[in-house]
Design a protein around this motif. Structure first.
Motif, PDB file in Angstrom:
ATOM      1  N   THR A   9       0.789  -1.233   0.000  1.00 41.06           N
ATOM      2  CA  THR A   9       0.000   0.000   0.000  1.00 41.06           C
ATOM      3  C   THR A   9       0.823   1.285   0.000  1.00 41.06           C
ATOM      4  O   THR A   9       0.273   2.356  -0.238  1.00 41.06           O
ATOM      5  CB  THR A   9      -0.935   0.040   1.225  1.00 41.06           C
ATOM      6  N   VAL A  10       2.106   1.196   0.249  1.00 40.71           N
ATOM      7  CA  VAL A  10       2.928   2.394   0.414  1.00 40.71           C
ATOM      8  C   VAL A  10       2.805   3.371  -0.761  1.00 40.71           C
ATOM      9  O   VAL A  10       2.793   4.587  -0.564  1.00 40.71           O
ATOM     10  CB  VAL A  10       4.404   2.031   0.701  1.00 40.71           C
ATOM     11  N   ASP A  11       2.672   2.890  -1.971  1.00 38.81           N
ATOM     12  CA  ASP A  11       2.588   3.775  -3.137  1.00 38.81           C
ATOM     13  C   ASP A  11       1.213   4.411  -3.314  1.00 38.81           C
ATOM     14  O   ASP A  11       1.051   5.318  -4.126  1.00 38.81           O
ATOM     15  CB  ASP A  11       2.951   3.011  -4.414  1.00 38.81           C
ATOM     16  N   PHE A  12       0.224   3.932  -2.566  1.00 42.44           N
ATOM     17  CA  PHE A  12      -1.135   4.451  -2.704  1.00 42.44           C
ATOM     18  C   PHE A  12      -1.529   5.388  -1.572  1.00 42.44           C
ATOM     19  O   PHE A  12      -2.590   6.001  -1.613  1.00 42.44           O
ATOM     20  CB  PHE A  12      -2.137   3.293  -2.779  1.00 42.44           C
ATOM     21  N   LEU A  13      -0.705   5.488  -0.550  1.00 43.49           N
ATOM     22  CA  LEU A  13      -1.027   6.340   0.593  1.00 43.49           C
ATOM     23  C   LEU A  13      -0.792   7.803   0.248  1.00 43.49           C
ATOM     24  O   LEU A  13       0.099   8.150  -0.519  1.00 43.49           O
ATOM     25  CB  LEU A  13      -0.188   5.938   1.803  1.00 43.49           C
ATOM     26  N   ASP A  14      -1.618   8.648   0.848  1.00 44.63           N
ATOM     27  CA  ASP A  14      -1.565  10.087   0.621  1.00 44.63           C
ATOM     28  C   ASP A  14      -1.854  10.755   1.960  1.00 44.63           C
ATOM     29  O   ASP A  14      -2.815  10.378   2.637  1.00 44.63           O
ATOM     30  CB  ASP A  14      -2.631  10.445  -0.420  1.00 44.63           C
ATOM     31  N   ASP A  15      -1.069  11.741   2.339  1.00 42.90           N
ATOM     32  CA  ASP A  15      -1.287  12.364   3.647  1.00 42.90           C
ATOM     33  C   ASP A  15      -2.566  13.189   3.710  1.00 42.90           C
ATOM     34  O   ASP A  15      -2.995  13.594   4.787  1.00 42.90           O
ATOM     35  CB  ASP A  15      -0.077  13.199   4.072  1.00 42.90           C
ATOM     36  N   LEU A  66      -9.276  -0.839  -3.858  1.00 43.96           N
ATOM     37  CA  LEU A  66      -8.716   0.142  -2.932  1.00 43.96           C
ATOM     38  C   LEU A  66      -9.012   1.532  -3.445  1.00 43.96           C
ATOM     39  O   LEU A  66      -8.783   1.840  -4.619  1.00 43.96           O
ATOM     40  CB  LEU A  66      -7.217  -0.053  -2.748  1.00 43.96           C
ATOM     41  N   TYR A  67      -9.554   2.345  -2.537  1.00 42.10           N
ATOM     42  CA  TYR A  67      -9.966   3.703  -2.856  1.00 42.10           C
ATOM     43  C   TYR A  67      -9.137   4.709  -2.081  1.00 42.10           C
ATOM     44  O   TYR A  67      -8.763   4.463  -0.936  1.00 42.10           O
ATOM     45  CB  TYR A  67     -11.427   3.929  -2.456  1.00 42.10           C
ATOM     46  N   SER A  68      -8.930   5.853  -2.678  1.00 44.91           N
ATOM     47  CA  SER A  68      -8.387   7.009  -1.982  1.00 44.91           C
ATOM     48  C   SER A  68      -9.568   7.934  -1.724  1.00 44.91           C
ATOM     49  O   SER A  68     -10.280   8.325  -2.656  1.00 44.91           O
ATOM     50  CB  SER A  68      -7.346   7.716  -2.858  1.00 44.91           C
ATOM     51  N   VAL A  69      -9.782   8.264  -0.445  1.00 36.84           N
ATOM     52  CA  VAL A  69     -10.898   9.116  -0.046  1.00 36.84           C
ATOM     53  C   VAL A  69     -10.315  10.377   0.586  1.00 36.84           C
ATOM     54  O   VAL A  69      -9.703  10.304   1.658  1.00 36.84           O
ATOM     55  CB  VAL A  69     -11.839   8.410   0.944  1.00 36.84           C
ATOM     56  N   ALA A  70     -10.504  11.515  -0.100  1.00 37.12           N
ATOM     57  CA  ALA A  70      -9.954  12.777   0.405  1.00 37.12           C
ATOM     58  C   ALA A  70     -10.573  13.111   1.760  1.00 37.12           C
ATOM     59  O   ALA A  70     -11.757  12.932   1.975  1.00 37.12           O
ATOM     60  CB  ALA A  70     -10.229  13.895  -0.587  1.00 37.12           C
ATOM     61  N   ARG A  71      -9.726  13.564   2.665  1.00 35.88           N
ATOM     62  CA  ARG A  71     -10.223  14.030   3.965  1.00 35.88           C
ATOM     63  C   ARG A  71     -10.788  15.416   3.779  1.00 35.88           C
ATOM     64  O   ARG A  71     -10.205  16.242   3.078  1.00 35.88           O
ATOM     65  CB  ARG A  71      -9.097  14.048   4.989  1.00 35.88           C
ATOM     66  N   ARG A  72     -11.886  15.707   4.443  1.00 35.48           N
ATOM     67  CA  ARG A  72     -12.527  17.027   4.264  1.00 35.48           C
ATOM     68  C   ARG A  72     -11.961  18.039   5.196  1.00 35.48           C
ATOM     69  O   ARG A  72     -11.480  17.907   6.191  1.00 35.48           O
ATOM     70  CB  ARG A  72     -14.021  16.890   4.500  1.00 35.48           C
TER      71      ARG A  72
END
Length: 104
Positions: A58-64, A98-104
Motif C-alpha cells: 500500500t505504500v505507493d497508494f497512501l496520501d497524507d 482500494l480507494y483514496s478518499v480525500a479528507r474534508r
C-alpha cells in the motif's frame, strides 16, 4: 441474391470486431490479494470497507491528505463508498478495490 465469398465475410467480420471493445480494453485484474493491514471499519462498525494502513503493497497508494480504504469488490458497501464519498479507485486485486478518499 449471390452468397458472399470468404473474403467478403472476413472483411465484414474484421470491421465488426473493430467496433466492439476487445478484452484488451477491459481492465484485467490478476493482482493476487496482498496482506492488507486493516485498521478499522471505515464508516462505522458494520461497514465492510476498511481503513488500510501502510505496508509494502500500500505504500505507493497512501496520501497524507486522503484515507486509503479497501472494500470487497462488487459489494454494496463498495458501491456506496464510491458514490457517497467521491472515492477514487487507486488499484484493484482479485478480491479488493482500494480507494483514496480525500479528507474534508
Amino acid at each position: 441474391m449471390k452468397p458472399l465469398g470468404l473474403t467478403a465475410l472476413m472483411v465484414i467480420a474484421s470491421s465488426l470486431t473493430a467496433c466492439t471493445p476487445s478484452s484488451m480494453d477491459q481492465p484485467q485484474i490478476s493482482e493476487p490479494d496482498p496482506e492488507l493491514n486493516f485498521v478499522r471499519p471505515y464508516r462505522g462498525a458494520g461497514d465492510t470497507c476498511q481503513l488500510v494502513g501502510e505496508n509494502a503493497f500500500t505504500v505507493d497508494f497512501l496520501d497524507d491528505a486522503a484515507d486509503l480504504v479497501a472494500c470487497s469488490t462488487g459489494t454494496d458497501d463498495s458501491a456506496s463508498l464510491a458514490a457517497s464519498e467521491a472515492a477514487r479507485v487507486v488499484t484493484q486485486t482479485n478480491s479488493y478495490t482500494l480507494y483514496s478518499v480525500a479528507r474534508r
